[in-house]
Design a protein around this motif. Structure first.
Motif, PDB file in Angstrom:
ATOM      1  N   GLU A   2       0.844  -1.283  -0.076  1.00 57.05           N
ATOM      2  CA  GLU A   2       0.117  -0.140   0.111  1.00 57.05           C
ATOM      3  C   GLU A   2       0.951   1.227   0.072  1.00 57.05           C
ATOM      4  OE1 GLU A   2      -2.974  -0.112   3.147  1.00 57.05           O
ATOM      5  OE2 GLU A   2      -3.178  -2.204   2.868  1.00 57.05           O
ATOM      6  N   LEU A   3       0.561   2.118  -1.038  1.00 58.78           N
ATOM      7  CA  LEU A   3       1.342   3.293  -0.990  1.00 58.78           C
ATOM      8  C   LEU A   3       0.495   4.551  -0.884  1.00 58.78           C
ATOM      9  CD1 LEU A   3       4.202   3.798  -3.244  1.00 58.78           C
ATOM     10  CD2 LEU A   3       2.530   5.645  -3.184  1.00 58.78           C
ATOM     11  N   LEU A   4       0.886   5.581   0.059  1.00 55.26           N
ATOM     12  CA  LEU A   4       0.316   6.988   0.168  1.00 55.26           C
ATOM     13  C   LEU A   4       1.269   7.963  -0.381  1.00 55.26           C
ATOM     14  CD1 LEU A   4      -1.062   6.557   3.777  1.00 55.26           C
ATOM     15  CD2 LEU A   4      -2.206   5.830   1.619  1.00 55.26           C
ATOM     16  N   PRO A   5       0.894   8.625  -1.557  1.00 48.08           N
ATOM     17  CA  PRO A   5       1.760   9.478  -2.120  1.00 48.08           C
ATOM     18  C   PRO A   5       1.890  10.843  -1.758  1.00 48.08           C
ATOM     19  CG  PRO A   5      -0.118   9.086  -3.423  1.00 48.08           C
ATOM     20  CD  PRO A   5      -0.215   8.189  -2.428  1.00 48.08           C
ATOM     21  N   GLY A   6       1.151  11.055  -0.715  1.00 47.98           N
ATOM     22  CA  GLY A   6       1.272  12.481   0.069  1.00 47.98           C
ATOM     23  C   GLY A   6       1.664  12.599   1.472  1.00 47.98           C
ATOM     24  N   ALA A   7       1.424  13.855   1.904  1.00 48.99           N
ATOM     25  CA  ALA A   7       1.938  13.669   3.352  1.00 48.99           C
ATOM     26  C   ALA A   7       1.285  12.888   4.346  1.00 48.99           C
ATOM     27  CB  ALA A   7       1.811  15.275   3.560  1.00 48.99           C
ATOM     28  N   SER A   8       1.865  12.365   5.482  1.00 48.06           N
ATOM     29  CA  SER A   8       1.109  11.537   6.235  1.00 48.06           C
ATOM     30  C   SER A   8       1.478  11.598   7.655  1.00 48.06           C
ATOM     31  CB  SER A   8       1.335  10.197   5.707  1.00 48.06           C
ATOM     32  OG  SER A   8       0.941   9.604   4.564  1.00 48.06           O
ATOM     33  N   SER A   9       2.089  12.758   7.700  1.00 48.71           N
ATOM     34  CA  SER A   9       2.604  12.793   9.234  1.00 48.71           C
ATOM     35  C   SER A   9       1.566  13.071  10.371  1.00 48.71           C
ATOM     36  CB  SER A   9       3.396  14.408   9.479  1.00 48.71           C
ATOM     37  OG  SER A   9       4.642  14.401   8.556  1.00 48.71           O
ATOM     38  N   ALA A  10       0.538  13.134  10.092  1.00 48.43           N
ATOM     39  CA  ALA A  10      -0.820  13.191  11.017  1.00 48.43           C
ATOM     40  C   ALA A  10      -1.024  11.876  11.874  1.00 48.43           C
ATOM     41  CB  ALA A  10      -2.113  13.475  10.466  1.00 48.43           C
ATOM     42  N   PHE A  34     -20.667   6.022  19.215  1.00 48.02           N
ATOM     43  CA  PHE A  34     -21.088   6.875  18.265  1.00 48.02           C
ATOM     44  C   PHE A  34     -20.058   7.280  16.990  1.00 48.02           C
ATOM     45  CE2 PHE A  34     -18.079   9.245  21.196  1.00 48.02           C
ATOM     46  CZ  PHE A  34     -17.676  10.509  20.280  1.00 48.02           C
ATOM     47  N   ALA A  35     -18.716   6.908  17.267  1.00 47.49           N
ATOM     48  CA  ALA A  35     -17.636   7.210  16.467  1.00 47.49           C
ATOM     49  C   ALA A  35     -16.528   6.263  16.430  1.00 47.49           C
ATOM     50  CB  ALA A  35     -17.214   8.719  16.589  1.00 47.49           C
ATOM     51  N   GLU A  36     -15.556   6.038  15.552  1.00 41.03           N
ATOM     52  CA  GLU A  36     -14.350   5.253  15.669  1.00 41.03           C
ATOM     53  C   GLU A  36     -13.263   6.022  16.292  1.00 41.03           C
ATOM     54  OE1 GLU A  36     -11.589   2.263  13.010  1.00 41.03           O
ATOM     55  OE2 GLU A  36     -13.838   2.384  12.565  1.00 41.03           O
ATOM     56  N   ILE A  37     -12.859   6.131  17.387  1.00 38.12           N
ATOM     57  CA  ILE A  37     -11.782   6.645  18.141  1.00 38.12           C
ATOM     58  C   ILE A  37     -10.454   5.841  18.261  1.00 38.12           C
ATOM     59  CG2 ILE A  37     -11.236   7.994  19.866  1.00 38.12           C
ATOM     60  CD1 ILE A  37     -13.924   8.678  20.158  1.00 38.12           C
ATOM     61  N   GLN A  38      -9.409   6.452  17.637  1.00 39.99           N
ATOM     62  CA  GLN A  38      -8.004   5.657  17.767  1.00 39.99           C
ATOM     63  C   GLN A  38      -6.963   6.645  18.534  1.00 39.99           C
ATOM     64  OE1 GLN A  38      -6.349   3.244  14.539  1.00 39.99           O
ATOM     65  NE2 GLN A  38      -7.921   4.393  13.309  1.00 39.99           N
ATOM     66  N   VAL A  39      -6.226   6.051  19.199  1.00 37.28           N
ATOM     67  CA  VAL A  39      -5.019   6.898  19.936  1.00 37.28           C
ATOM     68  C   VAL A  39      -4.055   6.006  19.906  1.00 37.28           C
ATOM     69  CG1 VAL A  39      -6.524   8.106  21.513  1.00 37.28           C
ATOM     70  CG2 VAL A  39      -5.503   6.012  22.112  1.00 37.28           C
ATOM     71  N   GLY A  40      -2.647   6.585  19.753  1.00 31.79           N
ATOM     72  CA  GLY A  40      -1.337   6.066  19.637  1.00 31.79           C
ATOM     73  C   GLY A  40      -0.381   6.859  19.977  1.00 31.79           C
ATOM     74  N   TYR A  71      -0.684  10.620  19.042  1.00 35.51           N
ATOM     75  CA  TYR A  71      -1.936  10.859  18.035  1.00 35.51           C
ATOM     76  C   TYR A  71      -3.379  10.348  18.668  1.00 35.51           C
ATOM     77  CZ  TYR A  71      -1.196   6.358  16.151  1.00 35.51           C
ATOM     78  OH  TYR A  71      -1.217   4.989  15.973  1.00 35.51           O
ATOM     79  N   ALA A  72      -4.312  10.957  18.013  1.00 36.18           N
ATOM     80  CA  ALA A  72      -5.600  10.770  18.237  1.00 36.18           C
ATOM     81  C   ALA A  72      -6.387  11.146  16.799  1.00 36.18           C
ATOM     82  CB  ALA A  72      -6.198  11.445  19.318  1.00 36.18           C
ATOM     83  N   GLN A  73      -7.233   9.958  16.558  1.00 35.61           N
ATOM     84  CA  GLN A  73      -8.037  10.130  15.484  1.00 35.61           C
ATOM     85  C   GLN A  73      -9.492   9.846  15.605  1.00 35.61           C
ATOM     86  OE1 GLN A  73      -6.962   8.828  11.164  1.00 35.61           O
ATOM     87  NE2 GLN A  73      -8.283   6.964  11.773  1.00 35.61           N
ATOM     88  N   LEU A  74     -10.485  10.443  15.102  1.00 32.75           N
ATOM     89  CA  LEU A  74     -11.991  10.246  15.185  1.00 32.75           C
ATOM     90  C   LEU A  74     -12.372  10.088  13.770  1.00 32.75           C
ATOM     91  CD1 LEU A  74     -14.424  11.844  17.407  1.00 32.75           C
ATOM     92  CD2 LEU A  74     -14.998  11.923  15.040  1.00 32.75           C
TER      93      LEU A  74
END
Length: 935
Positions: free
Chosen positions: A204-212, A536-542, A572-575
């Motif tokens: 899998e390749l993401l060609p853009g910025a992925s720092s988030a 209510f949402a998918e939440i990740q932390v790491g 990081y955290a993601q919702l």
């Protein structure tokens, strides 16, 4: 004790009661489907079909239970198993699923490609099988948005969205979650310790910025290579490839590549696998003779000739009444054996201690070999070794891993220094230039030779101590620089071979060319997804933590007194949330990263994906994110004397760590009253220097008002703001459309700059005594050139867009085409010395045409790539990369009874040698045949 425990695990595993279900998986044309996945619903038991579509599933489950059969490109199916003697023969229907494939990398959670919030490219098992390249890694070049920078036949770096040399520090590559970057160099060394062709499951390749989500180094792209699990892909697989490479400079040479994979699930709780590969070939020889000092090619008409791939002729001086003169150099192909080797192996133990999806993985990888790397110079990596070890625990909603990477430069050396110091073993620079000047002036006066004739006469005398036509003087003591002047060592001679061995084993760059590197990297990652706890949402932390340990014994870094260490960490955290009948998906991420030597950085990302149409097949996406990149270990701590200039890293402590002593000229001693030697440090480079361009202007005009002080700031992280929009769909059941566009704004873009520091006096303007003293130093040649690491003041922007189309044009004949446009902009007047190094063509077109099912067992594929001419810029050399068209092709034939696939292919089938990197070898043609056996 460890061996005893391992044996007990094997024995206990064999004692578990297992039930076996067998069957076949075919398509509607009754052709077998290899690699189909069979899993027991509600259990971790699973397997996959072999080459002829058959499978055997061992499970502790007792009937009745349900199995699920799935394969890329086909509809999934479930079957109820009611008895152990039931034969599970399954027919799967074709389904256009290219955009329905599941990916994880874009959001760190499983999602369909079509719903990805950012541009993503994927290569699965079928694409790997159909690749027209000799390896799956080489086949990545046919993906949309990918541009290769080839330094060697075995060292290719991925370039996505520009600003990349061979040393692409803005791109990250993960193999089974481990960063593949060199701890010292901070960029990926191709597939040196990557994955074998027969063990790769997907890319899998993401060609853009992925720092988030992925931190500092995922600045302009990130690639994930995932290997096969021994629980679902068992057995012994073997491949062998034989081919020939053809290049104008190297001729025709053999290519051999062998690999074996062994995997076994001993129980539902324990499995093991091991891989081994070995490749050997001849190098794409770098033989570019263009002059880097202008003028004609060759010393016959240019006494200051400096050939791009000729080393030793960079040593130059100005001789009164003669002019600027360079020494006679050696070709790159004389300074290395031009042989490429690669050997890599890995071993893994996988444990599933409970009935759920929790898995514990112990993994070890090692890679070694010979290749060519191009940075500021050209480096022969000989017996270079990298190792990685990982401990990971992962489950349905979490993972935690720790790993290390270590490297050993082995017998690697700098070919430019090799050329310099072989020359010096034959005759010192002082003696050589003295002989040249004396012979030039005497031949011109006494023999009446013109300037070109006198130059040829003088070079022959300086090289060989004789007039033209007379026999060469034998060398007396090639290991003793103070011995009587002797003849130049001719390539291939015993003297040359001995001298090359001597300099490449000596790490003192004043006499040798070897570099030492025992650097290490330690890293840990954790991630948790709360989707089963929060509804209510998918939440990740790491988060992550990393430590660099630089250990070059002072040959690369300023680690003269011991290894240098520094650390960095991030969280990081993601919702992720869906609305409007799951048509609108929002993803928001925020990451904080802190490096020991720099301020912290926040990297946010927000994206929206909207699925329109009755079947939600029209997917529109927009995203905004920021990325950043910390200065590399070299940017901070390098302290390398390259002769004509020195590289000085800009970590605050490094300015004092770098120390050297310089020799003051006779004029400086007599007129300026300076001692014979003076100390210099990294502070001279950053705090007491003029710009290179202004000193060159001063040398030409003699006007001190042309001089400009170099206000070099210490390097800091660079940032990017990335805006992206895209559209994906599948129409008419088999027409795939993928469109994307992006706009990037770069600030504090990292840059290198050349400055000149006077040995004495203060760099400045005016008529103070200290400033006047610096003018004298420049006039007397008492000056030092440094390459420093800093950030440009110019704002840089880049933009681009891509379109990809794929359709079955007739039965199973599939046609694909994609186009990419890329450009960058900045105001050169804001930073006249800034070199962008975009190194990406403005226009690229790639096409493919093939049929994996031409007959029952026969398939073929064609790939073509075209790019416009573009400018290449790097510290080694600049120049234009010509327009190229490259055609690759392969045909493959399956032999089910032997569980084998025979493939015959060719790369650059009808083209001439072409260039991707100025200074590297031109890429020729390769033809190959392979035999792969899969269980």
């Amino acid at each position: 004790m460890r061996a005893y425990l391992l044996i007990m695990l094997f024995i206990s595993g064999l004692s578990f009661s297992q039930n076996t279900i067998s069957g076949t998986v075919t398509d509607t044309n009754k052709q077998s489907i290899p690699g189909a996945n069979i899993t027991v619903v509600g259990s971790s038991s699973g397997t996959s079909t072999d080459f002829d579509g058959t499978f055997k599933l061992n499970t502790p489950s007792k009937p009745p239970f349900t199995i699920k059969i799935s394969a890329v490109g086909f509809e999934s199916k479930t079957i109820n198993i009611t008895s152990l003697n039931q034969k599970a023969d399954v027919i799967l229907k074709d389904e256009e699923t290219k955009l329905d494939e599941i990916v994880v990398s874009a959001s760190r959670t499983p999602e369909r490609v079509i719903e990805s919030p950012v541009t993503i490219e994927r290569m699965g098992i079928q694409e790997i099988k159909n690749t027209t390249a000799a390896t799956f890694y080489d086949g990545l070049e046919n993906l949309k948005e990918v541009n290769f920078n080839t330094s060697s036949i075995s060292f290719k770096s991925v370039n996505t969205r520009g600003f990349a040399t061979v040393a692409n520090t803005r791109f990250m590559q993960l193999v089974d979650g481990m960063d593949n970057s060199s701890p010292a160099l901070n960029f990926v060394l191709g597939n040196l310790i990557g994955i074998s062709d027969i063990d790769v499951a997907s890319v899998e390749l993401l060609p853009g910025a992925s720092s988030a989500l992925y931190g500092a180094n995922a600045f302009n792209g990130i690639m994930f290579m995932n290997s096969k699990s021994p629980f679902t892909n068992e057995g012994i697989s073997v491949y062998y490839k034989y081919g020939q490479t053809s290049q104008k400079a190297a001729g025709t040479n053999d290519y051999n590549d062998f690999g074996i994979r062994a995997a076994k699930a001993f129980t539902k709780h324990f499995a093991m696998k091991a891989n081994f590969t070995y490749m050997e070939a001849s190098e794409w020889i770098a033989a570019d003779t263009r002059s880097m000092t202008g003028g004609s090619i060759g010393h016959a008409m240019n006494q200051n000739y400096d050939g791009l791939n000729i080393y030793g002729d960079e040593v130059t001086t100005s001789i009164p009444n003669v002019g600027q003169v360079s020494r006679t150099g050696y070709r790159e192909q004389d300074l290395t054996d031009n042989k490429v080797k690669s050997m890599k192996a890995d071993f893994g133990m996988h444990f599933k201690p409970w009935a759920d999806d929790t898995e514990i993985i112990l993994q070890y990888k090692i890679g070694t070999g010979n290749t060519i790397y191009q940075g500021a110079n050209r480096y022969a990596l000989k017996n270079f070794l990298m190792q990685q070890g990982k401990f990971e625990v992962k489950g349905k909603n979490f993972f935690a891993r720790v790993y290390f990477t270590s490297e050993d430069a082995g017998d690697s050396y700098d070919m430019r220094f090799a050329g310099w110091n072989i020359n010096r073993m034959a005759k010192s620079d002082k003696n050589w230039f003295t002989d040249y000047g004396t012979a030039f002036q005497l031949s011109s006066a006494a023999l009446g030779l013109n300037a070109n004739e006198a130059a040829v006469y003088a070079r022959n005398f300086a090289d060989y101590n004789v007039s033209p036509g007379l026999p060469l003087v034998p060398n007396t003591d090639p290991a003793n620089p103070s011995a009587p002047r002797s003849a130049r060592f001719e390539p291939g001679s015993t003297q040359f071979i001995n001298a090359l061995a001597t300099v490449t084993s000596n790490p003192d760059l004043t006499q040798g060319a070897k570099f030492i590197d025992h650097s290490k990297l330690y890293h840990s990652d954790v991630n948790y997804n709360f989707k089963d706890l929060i509804k209510f949402a998918e939440i990740q932390v790491g988060g992550s933590w990393r430590k660099y340990v630089m250990d070059s014994e002072g040959t690369i870094f300023t680690d003269y007194d011991g290894p240098i260490e520094y650390k960095e960490y991030g969280a990081y955290a993601q919702l992720q949330k869906k609305w409007l009948d799951d048509r609108l998906k929002f993803t928001g991420s925020l990451r904080y990263d802190k490096s020991q030597n720099f301020d912290g950085n926040l990297s946010p990302r927000i994206s929206f994906v909207y699925s329109a149409g009755e079947s939600k097949r029209h997917n529109f996406r927009v995203s905004y994110q920021t990325g950043f990149r910390n200065p590399t270990t070299q940017d901070q701590y390098i302290g390398l004397d390259l002769g004509p200039f020195a590289l000085i890293g800009s970590a605050a402590e490094n300015l004092d760590r770098f120390q050297e002593t310089v020799n003051v000229s006779a004029s400086g001693q007599a007129v300026a009253g300076q001692p014979a030697t003076l100390p210099m440090s990294g502070r001279n480079a950053y705090e007491n220097a003029y710009t290179l361009a202004s000193v060159q202007a001063f040398a030409a005009s003699g006007n001190v008002t042309d001089l400009k002080v170099a206000n070099v700031q210490l390097v800091k992280p660079e940032q990017v703001q990335a805006f992206e929009a895209g559209y994906r769909t599948v129409v008419q059941n088999d027409l795939s459309i993928d469109i994307n566009g992006y706009y990037n704004i770069y600030n504090d873009f990292m840059n290198t700059s050349r400055v000149i520091s006077p040995y004495y006096g203060t760099a400045g303007t005016g008529t103070t005594p200290a400033v006047l003293l610096s003018y004298q130093a420049l006039a007397f040649g008492d000056r030092r050139v440094y390459q420093v690491y800093t950030n440009t003041t110019a704002q840089i922007t880049s933009l681009g867009f891509g379109v990809g189309l794929s359709k079955k044009v007739y039965k199973d004949f599939e046609l694909g085409v994609n186009y990419n446009y890329a450009q960058f902009d900045f105001d050169q007047s804001e930073d006249p010395s800034f070199v962008a190094g975009f190194n990406t063509p403005k226009h690229r077109i790639k096409g493919s045409f093939g049929n994996a099912k031409l007959t029952k067992n026969l398939g073929f594929n064609l790939n073509v790539r075209w790019n416009t001419e573009y400018l290449w810029q790097s510290s080694f050399g600049d120049g234009m990369i010509p327009e190229n068209t490259v055609l690759d092709a392969q045909i493959n034939y399956g032999i089910p009874k032997l569980k084998s696939v025979i493939k015959v292919g060719a790369t650059n089938l009808f083209g001439k040698d072409y260039l991707q990197v100025v200074g590297a070898g031109m890429i020729g043609k390769m033809v190959f045949a392979s035999w792969t056996i899969n269980p």
